[in-house]
Motif scaffolding. Structure first.
Motif, PDB file in Angstrom:
ATOM      1  N   VAL A 102       0.970  -1.285  -0.140  1.00 44.46           N
ATOM      2  CA  VAL A 102      -0.086   0.144  -0.040  1.00 44.46           C
ATOM      3  C   VAL A 102       0.753   1.175  -0.134  1.00 44.46           C
ATOM      4  N   ASP A 103       2.070   0.947   1.111  1.00 45.25           N
ATOM      5  CA  ASP A 103       2.912   2.319   0.917  1.00 45.25           C
ATOM      6  C   ASP A 103       3.602   1.949  -0.392  1.00 45.25           C
ATOM      7  N   SER A 104       3.850   1.598  -0.780  1.00 46.96           N
ATOM      8  CA  SER A 104       4.356   1.386  -2.259  1.00 46.96           C
ATOM      9  C   SER A 104       3.744   2.138  -3.637  1.00 46.96           C
ATOM     10  N   PHE A 105       2.435   1.927  -3.544  1.00 47.34           N
ATOM     11  CA  PHE A 105       1.350   2.405  -4.260  1.00 47.34           C
ATOM     12  C   PHE A 105       1.235   3.549  -3.928  1.00 47.34           C
ATOM     13  N   PHE A 106       0.676   4.082  -2.871  1.00 49.92           N
ATOM     14  CA  PHE A 106       1.156   5.582  -2.569  1.00 49.92           C
ATOM     15  C   PHE A 106       2.316   6.491  -2.825  1.00 49.92           C
ATOM     16  N   GLN A 107       3.464   6.037  -2.852  1.00 49.60           N
ATOM     17  CA  GLN A 107       4.458   6.016  -3.354  1.00 49.60           C
ATOM     18  C   GLN A 107       4.640   6.560  -4.878  1.00 49.60           C
ATOM     19  N   ILE A 108       4.405   5.476  -5.758  1.00 48.82           N
ATOM     20  CA  ILE A 108       3.994   5.620  -7.128  1.00 48.82           C
ATOM     21  C   ILE A 108       2.902   6.680  -7.536  1.00 48.82           C
ATOM     22  N   VAL A 109       1.995   6.648  -6.786  1.00 52.37           N
ATOM     23  CA  VAL A 109       0.413   7.770  -7.182  1.00 52.37           C
ATOM     24  C   VAL A 109       1.559   9.358  -7.055  1.00 52.37           C
ATOM     25  N   LEU A 110       1.860   9.164  -5.621  1.00 50.98           N
ATOM     26  CA  LEU A 110       2.884  10.406  -4.993  1.00 50.98           C
ATOM     27  C   LEU A 110       3.809  11.217  -5.824  1.00 50.98           C
ATOM     28  N   THR A 111       4.740   9.831  -6.108  1.00 57.24           N
ATOM     29  CA  THR A 111       5.778  10.665  -7.080  1.00 57.24           C
ATOM     30  C   THR A 111       5.527  11.175  -9.001  1.00 57.24           C
ATOM     31  N   GLY A 112       3.890  11.062  -9.550  1.00 58.12           N
ATOM     32  CA  GLY A 112       3.579  10.704 -10.603  1.00 58.12           C
ATOM     33  C   GLY A 112       2.716  11.835 -10.659  1.00 58.12           C
ATOM     34  N   ARG A 113       2.823  12.499  -9.502  1.00 62.55           N
ATOM     35  CA  ARG A 113       1.888  13.601  -8.970  1.00 62.55           C
ATOM     36  C   ARG A 113       2.931  14.824  -8.908  1.00 62.55           C
ATOM     37  N   ASP A 114       3.947  14.838  -8.550  1.00 60.69           N
ATOM     38  CA  ASP A 114       5.045  15.521  -8.229  1.00 60.69           C
ATOM     39  C   ASP A 114       5.563  15.771  -9.772  1.00 60.69           C
ATOM     40  N   ALA A 115       5.734  15.145 -10.610  1.00 56.42           N
ATOM     41  CA  ALA A 115       6.834  14.503 -12.090  1.00 56.42           C
ATOM     42  C   ALA A 115       5.645  15.294 -12.556  1.00 56.42           C
ATOM     43  N   LEU A 116       4.475  15.287 -12.475  1.00 54.51           N
ATOM     44  CA  LEU A 116       3.690  16.375 -13.536  1.00 54.51           C
ATOM     45  C   LEU A 116       3.765  17.837 -13.293  1.00 54.51           C
ATOM     46  N   LEU A 117       3.147  18.159 -11.831  1.00 54.06           N
ATOM     47  CA  LEU A 117       3.431  19.240 -11.316  1.00 54.06           C
ATOM     48  C   LEU A 117       5.060  20.008 -11.658  1.00 54.06           C
ATOM     49  N   CYS A 118       5.991  19.304 -11.464  1.00 51.64           N
ATOM     50  CA  CYS A 118       7.785  19.394 -11.870  1.00 51.64           C
ATOM     51  C   CYS A 118       7.774  19.951 -13.045  1.00 51.64           C
TER      52      CYS A 118
END
Length: 352
Positions: free
Chosen positions: A312-328
């Motif tokens: 679950v933590d891995s999935f959280f991180q995948i979603v979070l990093t994808g979101r951060d990459a787009l915002l960046c």
């Protein structure tokens, strides 16, 4: 059981919501068709592998861990597709960006709810450790053991208030499952079609987890996927199998549908009369066996929860990093000025 056991009316039973994205005669280049086909073939394979060979494996912690692992892989697949499409963020339609950012923050909130309940279940093991401590020593402490068993029962039966918000989030995701219309971008059409698949499977798996953790089939969803999608048959078969089995489990009146937790509950029920009535000399062997069984089942449950929590933590991180990459990328393009600071602690993450 209550009416909540009845299957919900299938969502989106109308025609193909993507006929405006990939209408008949739509001309996609061989490269784009190949990219889309690769993504969808991989999705079919992942869906087929998710169907357990044995009905008893449904809602075991090991199967739930594999389901979350598969979901992580599917979200990684869509990232790979986006890279291969060579579609820069500056060419993304504002609606695509809005949908992606909105969905991602909702998924982060859902992850937090799941992690919170895994933590709640893990905390219940503290009561069982006290039971074992009071029964495995030379001096048996039956009253203390019984008090800990009562505490365990009360803790397990408690409800996680986060799920009310989680249910509302899932409803909003279901209501917007059809993605924006694409007019002039062939790459955009491929991306939106693939993202539809990701969203459907994500919502399906999240609804399973919500049913498992909340103790109710209230939000167990029956999603309809048009036959024009190559992965529709595999998804429909998997969904029917899993949802029917979950509904059957709840209709049987079980205290819990989590397999490992059910095994712990069975051990507790066998042990409780012994610690409640006191030990007869002839029951020494029975106590030893029951205590040993409880320890074994508790350890299996604890290990299963720990492994599931990591996924679950891995999935959280995948979603979070994808979101951060787009915002960046948006910030580089001058479209977004705010910043996001990721926090690796799922339980402590404040999602805005």
């Amino acid at each position: 059981m209550s009416r909540s056991q009845d299957p919900q009316r299938p969502l989106f039973s109308f025609g193909n919501p993507f006929r405006m994205i990939l209408p008949k005669g739509s001309n996609l280049s061989p490269k784009l068709l190949d990219l889309l086909n690769t993504f969808e073939v991989t999705l079919v394979e992942r869906l087929k592998k998710l169907k357990p060979l044995d009905r008893e494996d449904v809602l075991s912690l090991s199967w739930m861990r594999y389901a979350m692992e598969s979901l992580c892989a599917i979200h990684t697949d869509i990232k790979t597709l986006i890279t291969a499409l060579e579609l820069p963020v500056c060419d993304w339609d504002d609606k695509w960006i809005g949908v992606y950012l909105d969905n991602s923050v909702k998924l982060l909130d859902i992850c937090i709810a799941f992690s919170s309940d895994i933590s709640r279940l893990n905390q219940s093991n503290l009561f069982l450790q006290c039971v074992l401590h009071n029964l495995e020593g030379p001096s048996k402490q039956f009253m203390r053991a019984r008090s800990s068993l009562d505490g365990w029962r009360q803790h397990i039966s408690s409800k996680n208030q986060r799920f009310e918000k989680c249910f509302a989030i899932m409803d909003s995701l279901a209501a917007t499952i059809d993605l924006p219309k694409i007019k002039n971008s062939a790459k955009g059409k491929v991306l939106m079609r693939a993202m539809y698949g990701v969203k459907v499977v994500t919502l399906f798996i999240c609804s399973i987890f919500a049913a498992a953790f909340s103790g109710s089939t209230k939000k167990l969803m029956d999603l309809h996927v048009p036959e024009s999608f190559s992965w529709a048959e595999a998804f429909t078969d998997l969904q029917a199998f899993i949802n029917n089995e979950i509904r059957n489990l709840y209709s049987s009146g079980r205290v819990t549908v989590l397999k490992e937790l059910e095994a712990v509950d069975t051990s507790v029920k066998k042990l409780y009369p012994i610690v409640q009535d006191g030990l007869d000399p002839v029951e020494t062997e029975v106590l030893q066996y029951s205590t040993s069984d409880l320890r074994i089942q508790t350890e299996k449950f604890s290990q299963g929860l720990d492994l599931l929590a990591k996924e679950v933590d891995s999935f959280f991180q995948i979603v979070l990093t994808g979101r951060d990459a787009l915002l960046c990328n948006l910030r580089v393009g001058g479209n977004v000025t705010d910043s996001v600071q990721p926090n690796n602690n799922v339980e402590g993450q404040a999602v805005r």
